[in-house]
Design a protein around this motif. Structure first.
Motif, PDB file in Angstrom:
ATOM      1  N   ALA A 101       0.832  -1.205   0.000  1.00  0.00           N
ATOM      2  CA  ALA A 101       0.000   0.000   0.000  1.00  0.00           C
ATOM      3  C   ALA A 101       0.869   1.258   0.000  1.00  0.00           C
ATOM      4  N   GLU A 102       1.942   1.251   0.787  1.00  0.00           N
ATOM      5  CA  GLU A 102       2.823   2.408   0.820  1.00  0.00           C
ATOM      6  C   GLU A 102       3.542   2.600  -0.515  1.00  0.00           C
ATOM      7  N   ARG A 103       3.865   1.502  -1.194  1.00  0.00           N
ATOM      8  CA  ARG A 103       4.509   1.613  -2.509  1.00  0.00           C
ATOM      9  C   ARG A 103       3.528   2.173  -3.540  1.00  0.00           C
ATOM     10  N   VAL A 104       2.274   1.739  -3.480  1.00  0.00           N
ATOM     11  CA  VAL A 104       1.240   2.287  -4.380  1.00  0.00           C
ATOM     12  C   VAL A 104       1.175   3.801  -4.206  1.00  0.00           C
ATOM     13  N   GLN A 105       1.152   4.238  -2.968  1.00  0.00           N
ATOM     14  CA  GLN A 105       1.075   5.671  -2.684  1.00  0.00           C
ATOM     15  C   GLN A 105       2.325   6.380  -3.204  1.00  0.00           C
TER      16      GLN A 105
END
Length: 178
Positions: A81-85
């Motif tokens: 999720a943090e990489r998507v962001q």
């Protein structure tokens, strides 16, 4: 939503990113990662279900293993999720969005013996590992080597978990069979 609240970025959109990855490439990777995120949460809930319901002579060891496994999956989901962001996307967060994006089918609500549960887990892990391998190749081909590396590290953990489950499914045991 109150008058004071503003949407900073709509779901299913891609904005710029500080990583200097082309927006079209980032969008493809974000889509793949949101699939991985959704699949991770399906696996997380299934492992957690099995953790809650395991019984029998080997209960404690399996209970502890499943807790470690679902915690590792949750940690991986957070990284995804943090990489998507970071790539300029919006990670799926609602149950509806996660359910719609998932490519794996969860086990139903019934409680099964641990052997059946583990067989279902191996099936889900297998599908997720295949997806990871495809997404690693996609990220590498699009020049996003950091995402590829993150997924590689997570793939190692997935493979370790499925290897342990496979050992639990062996017929050899010290527990007497009645």
């Amino acid at each position: 939503m109150g008058a004071q609240q503003k949407v900073r970025q709509e779901a299913n959109t891609t904005g710029g990113n500080p990583l200097r990855l082309d927006e079209d490439k980032a969008e493809q990777i974000i889509d793949a990662l949101n699939t991985d995120l959704a699949d991770a949460y399906v696996l997380y809930h299934q492992l957690h279900k099995h953790h809650w319901n395991v019984e029998g002579a080997e209960h404690l060891g399996i209970h502890e293993f499943l807790e470690e496994a679902y915690e590792d999956v949750e940690r991986a989901a957070d990284e995804i999720a943090e990489r998507v962001q970071a790539l300029g996307g919006v990670p799926h967060a609602s149950m509806t969005a996660l359910s719609d994006a998932a490519t794996v089918e969860p086990e139903d609500e019934d409680v099964y013996d641990i052997r059946t549960s583990f067989e279902n887990d191996i099936e889900m892990y297998g599908s997720i590992m295949e997806s990871y391998r495809e997404h690693i190749e996609l990220a590498d081909n699009l020049g996003d080597h950091a995402t590829g590396e993150m997924l590689r590290q997570q793939l190692v953990e997935l493979e370790e978990h499925v290897h342990v489950i496979d050992h639990y499914l062996e017929d050899d045991t010290l527990v007497s069979q009645s």
